[in-house]
Design a protein around this motif. Structure first.
Motif, short mmCIF file in Angstrom:
data_model
loop_
_atom_site.label_atom_id
_atom_site.label_comp_id
_atom_site.label_asym_id
_atom_site.label_seq_id
_atom_site.Cartn_x
_atom_site.Cartn_y
_atom_site.Cartn_z
N ALA A 236 -23.26 -85.69 86.32
CA ALA A 236 -23.15 -84.46 87.10
C ALA A 236 -21.68 -84.24 87.46
O ALA A 236 -20.97 -85.18 87.82
CB ALA A 236 -23.98 -84.58 88.39
N GLU A 237 -21.25 -83.02 87.34
CA GLU A 237 -19.85 -82.72 87.56
C GLU A 237 -19.46 -82.92 89.03
O GLU A 237 -20.22 -82.56 89.93
CB GLU A 237 -19.56 -81.28 87.14
CG GLU A 237 -18.09 -80.96 87.03
CD GLU A 237 -17.86 -79.60 86.37
OE1 GLU A 237 -16.73 -79.31 86.00
OE2 GLU A 237 -18.83 -78.83 86.24
N ARG A 238 -18.30 -83.48 89.24
CA ARG A 238 -17.82 -83.64 90.62
C ARG A 238 -17.65 -82.26 91.22
O ARG A 238 -17.09 -81.37 90.58
CB ARG A 238 -16.46 -84.31 90.64
CG ARG A 238 -16.47 -85.73 90.19
CD ARG A 238 -15.02 -86.23 90.10
NE ARG A 238 -14.93 -87.37 89.21
CZ ARG A 238 -15.13 -88.63 89.60
NH1 ARG A 238 -15.40 -88.89 90.85
NH2 ARG A 238 -15.05 -89.61 88.74
N PRO A 239 -18.09 -82.09 92.48
CA PRO A 239 -18.03 -80.75 93.09
C PRO A 239 -16.63 -80.13 93.01
O PRO A 239 -16.51 -78.94 92.72
CB PRO A 239 -18.44 -81.02 94.54
CG PRO A 239 -19.29 -82.23 94.47
CD PRO A 239 -18.74 -83.08 93.36
N GLY A 240 -15.61 -80.93 93.20
CA GLY A 240 -14.28 -80.36 93.23
C GLY A 240 -13.79 -79.87 91.88
O GLY A 240 -12.84 -79.10 91.80
N ASP A 241 -14.43 -80.33 90.80
CA ASP A 241 -14.01 -79.91 89.47
C ASP A 241 -14.78 -78.71 88.96
O ASP A 241 -14.44 -78.13 87.94
CB ASP A 241 -14.19 -81.08 88.47
CG ASP A 241 -13.17 -82.18 88.71
OD1 ASP A 241 -12.05 -81.84 89.14
OD2 ASP A 241 -13.48 -83.35 88.51
N VAL A 242 -15.85 -78.39 89.67
CA VAL A 242 -16.71 -77.31 89.19
C VAL A 242 -15.93 -75.99 89.17
O VAL A 242 -15.22 -75.67 90.12
CB VAL A 242 -17.96 -77.17 90.09
CG1 VAL A 242 -18.78 -75.95 89.67
CG2 VAL A 242 -18.79 -78.43 90.01
N GLY A 243 -16.06 -75.29 88.08
CA GLY A 243 -15.43 -73.97 87.99
C GLY A 243 -14.04 -74.02 87.38
O GLY A 243 -13.45 -72.99 87.10
N THR A 244 -13.51 -75.22 87.12
CA THR A 244 -12.16 -75.28 86.57
C THR A 244 -12.17 -75.39 85.05
O THR A 244 -11.13 -75.33 84.41
CB THR A 244 -11.37 -76.48 87.15
OG1 THR A 244 -12.11 -77.68 86.87
CG2 THR A 244 -11.20 -76.34 88.65
N ARG A 280 -21.09 -72.87 89.29
CA ARG A 280 -22.23 -73.65 88.79
C ARG A 280 -21.71 -74.87 88.05
O ARG A 280 -20.83 -74.77 87.19
CB ARG A 280 -23.10 -72.77 87.91
CG ARG A 280 -23.57 -71.53 88.64
CD ARG A 280 -24.54 -70.72 87.83
NE ARG A 280 -25.80 -71.45 87.68
CZ ARG A 280 -26.76 -71.06 86.83
NH1 ARG A 280 -26.58 -70.01 86.08
NH2 ARG A 280 -27.88 -71.73 86.74
N PRO A 281 -22.27 -76.03 88.37
CA PRO A 281 -21.74 -77.29 87.83
C PRO A 281 -22.22 -77.59 86.41
O PRO A 281 -23.27 -77.12 85.99
CB PRO A 281 -22.33 -78.32 88.78
CG PRO A 281 -23.62 -77.72 89.24
CD PRO A 281 -23.39 -76.23 89.31
N SER A 282 -21.45 -78.40 85.70
CA SER A 282 -21.93 -78.98 84.45
C SER A 282 -22.90 -80.10 84.78
O SER A 282 -22.66 -80.89 85.69
CB SER A 282 -20.76 -79.58 83.66
OG SER A 282 -19.97 -78.56 83.12
N LEU A 283 -23.99 -80.15 84.04
CA LEU A 283 -25.02 -81.14 84.31
C LEU A 283 -25.60 -81.62 82.99
O LEU A 283 -25.97 -80.79 82.14
CB LEU A 283 -26.14 -80.53 85.15
CG LEU A 283 -25.80 -80.20 86.59
CD1 LEU A 283 -26.75 -79.15 87.14
CD2 LEU A 283 -25.88 -81.47 87.43
N LEU A 284 -25.66 -82.92 82.79
CA LEU A 284 -26.29 -83.48 81.60
C LEU A 284 -27.29 -84.51 82.08
O LEU A 284 -26.88 -85.56 82.61
CB LEU A 284 -25.25 -84.12 80.68
CG LEU A 284 -24.19 -83.14 80.14
CD1 LEU A 284 -22.94 -83.17 80.98
CD2 LEU A 284 -23.87 -83.45 78.70
#
Ligand SMILES: Nc1ncnc2c1ncn2[C@@H]1O[C@H](COP(=O)(O)OP(=O)(O)OP(=O)(O)O)[C@@H](O)[C@H]1O
Ligand SMILES: [Mg+2]
Length: 603
Positions: A236-244, A280-284
């Motif tokens: 799951a993408e770290r919240p602070g990296d989401v959107g970058t 919206r985060p990256s999620l695998l």
């Protein structure tokens, strides 16, 4: 002439092909899945003109005897299931016996296959009709070449897109396979140029790094959770990296890649209050659950599944991701042992320090006691009893109880290191791994948010009676918002009576700290509620808790007494302070000892 006639097998196959083979990418997906089902450890895919001209899939799987290879081209011929009962929990990708005949009916097909190194079979077919069968020498495994897709179905051929667009579809399909089956070595080429060469990978993280680069993998935290029979793992993408960077999502259920907006939404819900709106985060994620809890046979391309109890699965996914993001939480960063809720707070002896933090008789019921009397404690190390829950609403003076309660369970105590306030904005302290800086507003906001959610959703609520009730005059929209939300406001600690017209008499308020401006907070909250269109009670609660927490939290610039700092530190240890706040700003910054030593040239 009769109006109704049974379609010839060739026409029926073409119609079925429409469902299975939409584009070159879907043919690639089916052929690669067959290779995986055949136990391949290495699969090479090469296409020409984005698959429009030809698709070639080679594997080192079990191969086929000649009779089986011929049978494989018949509809509903499969080696993977025998009875309907086998469908429950079917582990192979394929089970319908449709893909090969469907592909074969709309292209020119060559199959070369051998069950062992040496003698094998080559079959040529076109439009579903076999034209040649002969011997061929090859290694164990199967190579299938499908060329001139839809050559005999002009209506479908018209819908093919340009080579680049179809190629992108193939890259996506192979990416899905690569993420699903990390153990398999994969290569992909277009017009003779290699696009992917993926060695077999031990973990999803390694595969992600091989596909998209280490920096993408580094943006993700591991998800790993088991709830009963349901297991959720992945990244799951770290919240602070989401959107970058661009968003990537991927889901498997019992090893099958699927689309499922509901599960993704559930995973995203775990980010609530840590992401700015719209991000919206990256999620695998891989979800594994008992075979009979999921039906995989509900979609022609098997891209969707049906859950027996969707709600339970979604909750598990949400919890797993929340826990994963929680690895950033304050307790992890502070090395805090969590408070044991089973041990009543009053059963342990209370260190003297806690006395300082007890609610004073004045109207406070929140985190902090009124300012004042303990300026000397700044650098002293103190053990604070976390069981006493310095958020104080759960703290009650011990009442004389007879007979005596059972022997007290030991309540973990929390070590509080020396705390320093910097620029009246940050809390600084050291712990095992390094130096930590916490934004005091974000931290307190988080503490209050979690507490308010507890009040709203679980009815944990004390309120503080005011000695002198406040009188508020409201604008009509605020008055309406008050009427509509009286219940939740009460649960937050606002005890309010309508006082005729749009005048309110406020007799109790939440009082998280002495500088709290209850009137302003109530007004701003009512204004926020007046515009609220949240779809569910839970969403409304989250919004309300976030609004009130933001208004009620101490601000940058507020000087904190040592006791207040300690109280904040302890309360923080019980929260999940995300690494970033709702606006995407950092809430916690750590400088590790090695990093510090590096900067000082000691390493
Ligand atoms: N690469 C391969 N290696 C070995 N056997 C294969 C390969 N491709 C196909 N087969 C055999 O051919 C059969 C038919 O394949 P096909 O894809 O049509 O059906 P399926 O995989 O059983 O089901 P589905 O239609 O759901 O994919 C398979 O069951 C398998 O036994
Ligand atoms: Mg198949």
């Amino acid at each position: 002439m009769a109006r109704i006639a049974v379609l010839s097998p060739a026409v029926a196959d073409q119609i079925a092909a429409g469902e299975v083979v939409e584009r070159p990418a879907s043919a690639v997906k089916e052929l690669v899945e067959n290779a995986l089902d055949a136990g391949a450890t290495a699969i090479d895919v090469a296409v020409e003109e984005g698959g429009r001209l030809s698709i070639r899939v080679s594997d080192d799987g079990v191969g086929m005897e000649r009779d089986d290879a011929l049978l494989a081209l018949e509809r509903h011929a499969t080696s993977k299931i025998r009875t309907a009962a086998d469908l429950v929990g079917v582990a192979s990708f394929g089970f319908r016996g449709e893909a090969l005949p469907a592909i074969c009916s709309v292209c020119r097909l060559v199959i070369e296959t051998a069950p062992a190194d040496g003698a094998g079979t080559a079959i040529h077919a076109a439009g579903g009709v076999v034209s040649e069968v002969r011997d061929v020498a090859r290694r164990r495994g199967t190579t299938i070449v499908a060329s001139q897709l839809f050559y005999n179905a002009p209506a479908r051929q018209k819908f093919l897109r340009g080579a680049r667009s179809e190629w992108r579809g193939i890259v996506d399909a192979i990416t899905m396979v690569a993420l699903t089956r990390r153990d398999v070595r994969l290569t992909l080429a277009n017009d003779g140029r290699q696009a992917l060469a993926l060695p077999s990978a031990a973990t999803l993280r390694d595969r992600v790094a091989a596909l998209w680069g280490a920096s993408v993998a580094d943006r993700m935290v591991d998800v790993e959770d088991v709830r009963g029979a349901i297991q959720v793992s992945g990244l799951a993408e770290r919240p602070g990296d989401v959107g970058t960077a661009s968003r990537r999502t991927f889901l498997t259920v019992n090893g099958r890649p699927i689309r499922d907006a509901g599960l993704l939404r559930a995973a995203e819900a775990a980010y609530k209050s840590t992401l700015a709106p719209g991000l919206r985060p990256s999620l695998l994620l891989d979800v594994v659950l008992p075979a009979d809890a999921v039906d995989v046979n509900v979609h022609p391309a098997k891209a969707e599944v049906r859950f027996r109890d969707r709600w339970v699965v979604e909750r598990c996914v949400e919890d797993a991701v929340r826990r994963a993001l929680g690895t950033f939480d304050a307790s992890a960063a502070l090395g805090v042992r969590r408070w044991s809720p089973t041990a009543p707070a009053w059963t342990t002896a209370r260190p003297a320090d806690v006395e300082l933090l007890r609610p004073a008789p004045s109207p406070t019921n929140g985190l902090f006691e009124p300012r004042g009397d303990d300026a000397a404690l700044g650098g002293a190390e103190v053990e604070v009893d976390v069981g006493a829950s310095l958020s104080d609403e759960s703290w009650r003076p011990p009442e004389p109880v007879f007979p005596k309660p059972p022997a007290p369970e030991p309540v973990p105590t929390q070590h509080v290191p020396p705390l320093f306030q910097l620029r009246r904005t940050y809390l600084m302290f050291e712990h095992e791994d390094g130096v930590v800086l916490v934004d005091q507003h974000s931290a307190h906001e988080r503490v209050l948010y979690e507490r308010f959610m507890g009040m709203l959703e679980r009815g944990e609520a004390p309120s503080q009676r005011l000695l002198f009730p406040l009188t508020l005059h409201l604008a009509p929209a605020e008055g309406d918002a008050f009427e509509a939300n009286r219940d939740v406001l009460t649960r937050l600690g606002f005890e309010v009576e309508g006082f005729g017209g749009h005048t309110l008499l406020v007799s109790s308020v939440p009082m998280p700290h002495p500088r709290f401006d209850a009137e302003r907070c109530l007004r701003e909250t009512l204004a926020a509620l007046a515009g609220d269109r949240s779809p569910s009670a839970h969403a409304r609660h989250e919004r309300l808790a976030a609004t009130v927490a933001c208004k009620a939290a101490i601000k940058a610039g507020d000087e904190l007494s040592p006791a207040e700092m300690r109280a904040l530190f302890v309360a923080l240890g019980e929260t999940r302070l995300p690494a970033h706040d709702v606006h995407g700003r950092s809430t916690i910054v750590q400088l590790s000892w090695p990093e510090l030593e590096r900067r000082f040239g000691r390493q």
